[in-house]
Scaffold this motif. Structure first.
Motif, PDB file in Angstrom:
ATOM      1  N   ARG A 106       0.372  37.575   0.796  1.00 39.83           N
ATOM      2  CA  ARG A 106       1.193  38.475   1.639  1.00 39.83           C
ATOM      3  C   ARG A 106       0.397  38.811   2.774  1.00 39.83           C
ATOM      4  N   THR A 107       1.002  39.002   4.002  1.00 40.19           N
ATOM      5  CA  THR A 107       0.309  39.475   5.365  1.00 40.19           C
ATOM      6  C   THR A 107      -0.129  40.604   5.182  1.00 40.19           C
ATOM      7  N   SER A 108       0.665  41.635   4.434  1.00 35.88           N
ATOM      8  CA  SER A 108       0.278  42.802   4.195  1.00 35.88           C
ATOM      9  C   SER A 108      -1.285  43.001   3.430  1.00 35.88           C
ATOM     10  N   SER A 109      -1.389  41.978   2.597  1.00 37.18           N
ATOM     11  CA  SER A 109      -2.580  41.997   1.723  1.00 37.18           C
ATOM     12  C   SER A 109      -3.679  41.748   2.673  1.00 37.18           C
ATOM     13  N   LEU A 110      -3.585  40.892   3.690  1.00 41.74           N
ATOM     14  CA  LEU A 110      -4.792  40.261   4.615  1.00 41.74           C
ATOM     15  C   LEU A 110      -5.076  41.452   5.380  1.00 41.74           C
ATOM     16  N   ARG A 111      -3.935  42.208   6.046  1.00 40.85           N
ATOM     17  CA  ARG A 111      -4.085  43.521   6.603  1.00 40.85           C
ATOM     18  C   ARG A 111      -5.262  44.599   6.170  1.00 40.85           C
ATOM     19  N   SER A 112      -4.722  44.752   4.547  1.00 41.28           N
ATOM     20  CA  SER A 112      -5.528  45.736   3.985  1.00 41.28           C
ATOM     21  C   SER A 112      -6.923  45.305   3.659  1.00 41.28           C
ATOM     22  N   ILE A 113      -7.125  44.136   3.315  1.00 42.96           N
ATOM     23  CA  ILE A 113      -8.627  43.680   3.335  1.00 42.96           C
ATOM     24  C   ILE A 113      -9.349  43.987   4.776  1.00 42.96           C
ATOM     25  N   ALA A 114      -8.600  43.302   5.629  1.00 39.22           N
ATOM     26  CA  ALA A 114      -9.138  43.543   6.994  1.00 39.22           C
ATOM     27  C   ALA A 114      -9.495  45.011   7.375  1.00 39.22           C
ATOM     28  N   ASN A 115      -8.586  45.793   6.885  1.00 33.49           N
ATOM     29  CA  ASN A 115      -8.971  47.154   7.265  1.00 33.49           C
ATOM     30  C   ASN A 115     -10.176  47.895   6.552  1.00 33.49           C
ATOM     31  N   LEU A 116     -10.210  47.119   5.159  1.00 33.79           N
ATOM     32  CA  LEU A 116     -11.376  47.806   4.418  1.00 33.79           C
ATOM     33  C   LEU A 116     -12.628  47.515   4.946  1.00 33.79           C
ATOM     34  N   LEU A 117     -12.688  45.981   5.349  1.00 25.06           N
ATOM     35  CA  LEU A 117     -13.918  45.457   5.875  1.00 25.06           C
ATOM     36  C   LEU A 117     -14.191  46.323   7.029  1.00 25.06           C
ATOM     37  N   ASN A 118     -13.432  46.531   8.111  1.00 22.36           N
ATOM     38  CA  ASN A 118     -13.715  46.967   9.337  1.00 22.36           C
ATOM     39  C   ASN A 118     -13.981  48.313   9.402  1.00 22.36           C
ATOM     40  N   GLU A 119     -13.722  49.073   8.113  1.00 19.37           N
ATOM     41  CA  GLU A 119     -14.237  50.413   7.697  1.00 19.37           C
ATOM     42  C   GLU A 119     -15.485  50.479   6.850  1.00 19.37           C
ATOM     43  N   GLY A 120     -16.238  49.216   6.716  1.00 14.10           N
ATOM     44  CA  GLY A 120     -17.465  49.243   6.103  1.00 14.10           C
ATOM     45  C   GLY A 120     -17.574  48.703   4.654  1.00 14.10           C
ATOM     46  N   ALA A 121     -16.357  48.263   4.410  1.00 14.55           N
ATOM     47  CA  ALA A 121     -16.380  47.894   3.099  1.00 14.55           C
ATOM     48  C   ALA A 121     -17.025  46.479   2.686  1.00 14.55           C
ATOM     49  N   VAL A 122     -17.127  46.158   1.287  1.00 10.72           N
ATOM     50  CA  VAL A 122     -17.607  44.330   0.971  1.00 10.72           C
ATOM     51  C   VAL A 122     -16.328  44.086  -0.033  1.00 10.72           C
ATOM     52  N   CYS A 123     -15.880  43.232   0.442  1.00 12.08           N
ATOM     53  CA  CYS A 123     -14.766  42.699  -0.431  1.00 12.08           C
ATOM     54  C   CYS A 123     -14.786  41.160  -0.859  1.00 12.08           C
ATOM     55  N   GLY A 124     -14.494  40.881  -2.038  1.00 11.12           N
ATOM     56  CA  GLY A 124     -14.400  39.481  -2.272  1.00 11.12           C
ATOM     57  C   GLY A 124     -13.337  38.577  -1.549  1.00 11.12           C
ATOM     58  N   VAL A 125     -13.523  37.342  -0.912  1.00  5.85           N
ATOM     59  CA  VAL A 125     -12.397  36.638  -0.163  1.00  5.85           C
ATOM     60  C   VAL A 125     -12.602  35.170  -0.658  1.00  5.85           C
ATOM     61  N   PRO A 126     -11.876  34.606  -0.584  1.00  7.33           N
ATOM     62  CA  PRO A 126     -11.499  32.994  -0.711  1.00  7.33           C
ATOM     63  C   PRO A 126     -11.972  32.535   0.387  1.00  7.33           C
ATOM     64  N   THR A 127     -12.486  31.213   0.202  1.00  9.36           N
ATOM     65  CA  THR A 127     -12.952  30.398   1.507  1.00  9.36           C
ATOM     66  C   THR A 127     -12.361  28.860   1.067  1.00  9.36           C
ATOM     67  N   ASP A 128     -12.674  27.893   2.052  1.00 16.27           N
ATOM     68  CA  ASP A 128     -12.381  26.653   2.062  1.00 16.27           C
ATOM     69  C   ASP A 128     -13.401  26.220   0.708  1.00 16.27           C
ATOM     70  N   THR A 129     -14.349  26.564   0.206  1.00 14.74           N
ATOM     71  CA  THR A 129     -15.221  26.113  -0.784  1.00 14.74           C
ATOM     72  C   THR A 129     -15.118  27.188  -2.041  1.00 14.74           C
ATOM     73  N   VAL A 130     -16.032  27.950  -2.318  1.00 13.43           N
ATOM     74  CA  VAL A 130     -15.854  28.866  -3.441  1.00 13.43           C
ATOM     75  C   VAL A 130     -15.527  30.096  -3.043  1.00 13.43           C
ATOM     76  N   TYR A 131     -15.460  31.293  -3.840  1.00 15.26           N
ATOM     77  CA  TYR A 131     -15.173  32.602  -3.258  1.00 15.26           C
ATOM     78  C   TYR A 131     -16.648  33.199  -2.659  1.00 15.26           C
ATOM     79  N   ALA A 132     -16.379  34.157  -1.842  1.00 15.51           N
ATOM     80  CA  ALA A 132     -17.527  34.729  -1.250  1.00 15.51           C
ATOM     81  C   ALA A 132     -17.537  36.263  -1.208  1.00 15.51           C
ATOM     82  N   LEU A 133     -18.272  36.913  -0.850  1.00 16.29           N
ATOM     83  CA  LEU A 133     -18.546  38.410  -0.442  1.00 16.29           C
ATOM     84  C   LEU A 133     -18.574  38.451   0.938  1.00 16.29           C
ATOM     85  N   ALA A 134     -17.584  39.218   1.720  1.00 18.60           N
ATOM     86  CA  ALA A 134     -17.634  39.499   2.862  1.00 18.60           C
ATOM     87  C   ALA A 134     -18.068  41.007   3.197  1.00 18.60           C
TER      88      ALA A 134
END
Length: 319
Positions: A106-134
């Protein structure tokens, strides 16, 4: 006689299952009564024949229906509804996730995670390899938080992800043509290049997190080959990235692993199912690419032999 006493509770239990089983149990109860009458010679023979025929027909139908439905995984032959239905009085016992866990589709999910990161949060995200902390490179406190979440030794540097090579060109780093050519052949993908650090990183968008990513003299940069991650970076700017696992443990290859291991310490996890790889990226030291070539510091999803092959082609001008 014992079965005659036991079967009424069985008949009651069958009423909560399906109509075929209920009828079968009822006819079996009638047959027991027939057998009792037979022993005292008060059973009409036609009744016995009828009941045995009904019992046999129900048995054949029920066995056929059960076998067919089990083989094909759906109700091909109806078994009938139960006479009584058990109402669930207990609430769903499944515990809610410990953090915000939206779907990556969902595009809204991506925006929500982006907003959290921009506000100083740490989130788990998928990558082209394994999952990462961002964490956002503009939020040094969030990058520092990653170390606490993972119990990561402070001497281990954190790399950054950018969305494309043009983003790096816009920062005008003083790279040699050989390094540019090598990066063009490995980005995007599962290869991270360690390069010399410089003020140009601030033009790239690293910002206040400059001192918390990489080492004093170098930094690893990677361009992931995954649309979701690239779109996320376009919304946030460069991200400080490290694998989503407690330090020293195996990589997380599914969002459920991230949630169960670190979810209670994170603000969010972008859920994308199974990861594309089971191992992390390959790390290549390019700080002395013009003098002594490259050095493979960690062999990951891209074999070291393939990395060297790419470098030799670039060095010899074959690309």
């Amino acid at each position: 006689m014992t079965w005659a006493m036991f079967s009424p509770p069985t008949l009651f239990a069958a009423s909560y299952s399906n109509l075929v089983l209920l009828c079968l149990t009822f006819v079996m109860e009638v047959l027991i009564i027939c057998f009792l009458l037979f022993t005292v010679e008060h059973l009409p023979v036609p009744l016995e024949i009828v009941m045995l025929s009904i019992f046999g027909a129900i048995c054949i139908y029920g066995a056929t229906a059960s076998l067919a439905n089990c083989i094909f995984g759906k109700d091909l032959i109806m078994m009938g509804p139960p006479l009584f239905r058990v109402e669930m009085t207990k609430e769903d016992t499944k515990e809610p996730p410990p953090c915000f866990c939206p779907s990556s589709h969902r595009t809204s999910s991506l925006r929500s995670i982006a907003n959290l990161l921009n506000e100083g949060a740490v989130c788990g995200v998928p990558t082209d390899t394994v999952y990462a902390l961002a964490a956002s490179c503009k939020q040094p406190e969030a990058i520092e938080k990653i170390y606490r979440i993972k119990d990561r030794p402070q001497e281990k540097p954190i790399c950054i992800f950018i969305s494309n090579l043009d983003q790096l060109r816009a920062a005008a780093p003083p790279f040699s043509p050989l390094l540019w050519d090598f990066m063009e052949n490995v980005y995007p993908g599962g290869i991270g290049c360690i390069i010399k650090k410089g003020e140009w990183l601030k033009k790239l968008g690293v910002g206040a997190g400059y001192d918390r990513v990489g080492t004093k003299d170098s930094i690893m940069i990677r361009v992931p080959d995954q649309t979701i991650t690239v779109h996320l970076i376009d919304m946030t700017g460069p991200l400080a990235i490290t694998s989503a696992n407690p330090s020293g443990e195996t990589d997380s290859t599914h969002h459920d692993m991230v949630i169960s291991r670190l979810g209670h310490k994170l603000e969010g996890v972008l859920c994308d199912g199974e990861s594309n790889e089971v191992v992390a990226s390959t790390v290549v030291n390019c700080t002395k690419i013009d003098e002594g070539g490259i050095t493979i510091l960690r062999e990951g999803c891209v074999p070291a032999a393939k990395v060297r092959q790419i470098f030799e082609r670039v060095k010899n001008g074959a690309v």
